[in-house]
Design a protein around this motif. Structure first.
Motif, short mmCIF file in Angstrom:
data_model
loop_
_atom_site.label_atom_id
_atom_site.label_comp_id
_atom_site.label_asym_id
_atom_site.label_seq_id
_atom_site.Cartn_x
_atom_site.Cartn_y
_atom_site.Cartn_z
N VAL A 75 39.38 -27.43 38.21
CA VAL A 75 39.94 -28.31 39.24
C VAL A 75 41.36 -28.70 38.85
N MET A 76 42.15 -29.02 39.87
CA MET A 76 43.47 -29.57 39.62
C MET A 76 43.33 -31.09 39.69
N LEU A 77 43.83 -31.76 38.69
CA LEU A 77 43.72 -33.21 38.63
C LEU A 77 44.82 -33.85 39.48
N ARG A 78 44.54 -35.06 39.94
CA ARG A 78 45.53 -35.79 40.73
C ARG A 78 46.73 -36.14 39.86
N ARG A 79 47.90 -36.06 40.44
CA ARG A 79 49.12 -36.37 39.71
C ARG A 79 49.50 -37.83 39.88
N SER A 80 50.27 -38.29 38.94
CA SER A 80 50.88 -39.62 39.07
C SER A 80 52.00 -39.51 40.11
N PRO A 81 52.44 -40.61 40.71
CA PRO A 81 53.46 -40.55 41.76
C PRO A 81 54.76 -39.85 41.34
N ASN A 82 55.21 -40.03 40.09
CA ASN A 82 56.50 -39.45 39.67
C ASN A 82 56.33 -38.14 38.91
N GLU A 83 55.16 -37.61 38.86
CA GLU A 83 54.91 -36.42 38.06
C GLU A 83 54.99 -35.16 38.93
N THR A 84 55.62 -34.11 38.39
CA THR A 84 55.76 -32.87 39.17
C THR A 84 54.93 -31.72 38.58
N VAL A 85 54.52 -31.82 37.34
CA VAL A 85 53.77 -30.75 36.68
C VAL A 85 52.28 -30.89 37.03
N PRO A 86 51.68 -29.80 37.52
CA PRO A 86 50.24 -29.89 37.81
C PRO A 86 49.40 -29.86 36.53
N HIS A 87 48.26 -30.51 36.55
CA HIS A 87 47.34 -30.53 35.41
C HIS A 87 45.98 -30.02 35.88
N TYR A 88 45.36 -29.24 35.01
CA TYR A 88 44.08 -28.64 35.34
C TYR A 88 43.00 -29.07 34.35
#
Length: 164
Positions: free
Chosen positions: A71-84
């Protein structure tokens, strides 16, 4: 002398028998308490029997895997890098319910994806393996309660977890 010895032995036997009878009479619980004590013992036996039945119902366990839940995790508002997040789940199933559990594996994958993808990255990094397992088990219980169906497995455990 033999008659005196026999009389003494008989007298001692009678005294011992009388003492034993008196002990039984005075130390035995009254009738009401005896019935209550028997009921209490019966309750213990019933609980023990129920526990044995539960263990027999569970019987030997089989472990099924749900591999590569990604799954792709939700990002923080100012974050551009996706996290899995990638996880392999292990499902503990009584052997008697193995077939039912195998039929439910797509549902398990779907609930796991929904639950894990709702996590923000910072929370996912802070969670322990036990917390992941607890969150997934809670989500599965809620899903089966909502659908009013019996859960064919005992618990879901984490076999592998990778955060990227």
């Amino acid at each position: 002398m033999n008659k005196k010895l026999i009389i003494i032995i008989v007298a001692v036997a009678l005294i011992c028998a009388g003492g034993a009878g008196a002990a039984v009479y005075f130390l035995a619980p009254p009738k009401g308490e005896a019935a209550e004590a028997d009921k209490h013992d019966g309750d213990k036996k019933t609980k023990k029997k129920k526990k044995e039945d539960d263990e027999e119902e569970a019987g030997p366990m089989k472990y099924l895997t749900v591999e590569k839940v990604i799954v792709m995790l939700r990002r923080s508002p100012n974050e551009t890098v996706p996290h899995y997040l990638s996880a392999d789940l292990v499902v503990a199933v009584p052997v008697k319910k193995e077939k039912d559990a195998k039929e439910h594996l797509p549902l398990l994958r779907s609930v796991a994806v929904r639950t894990l993808s709702s996590l923000p990255m910072d929370k996912a990094q802070a969670m322990t393996i036990d917390e992941y397992a607890e969150a997934l088990n809670k989500a599965f219980e809620e899903e089966y309660e909502k659908d009013e169906r019996e859960q064919p497995f005992k618990e879901v455990m984490i076999g592998k977890l990778i955060l990227e």
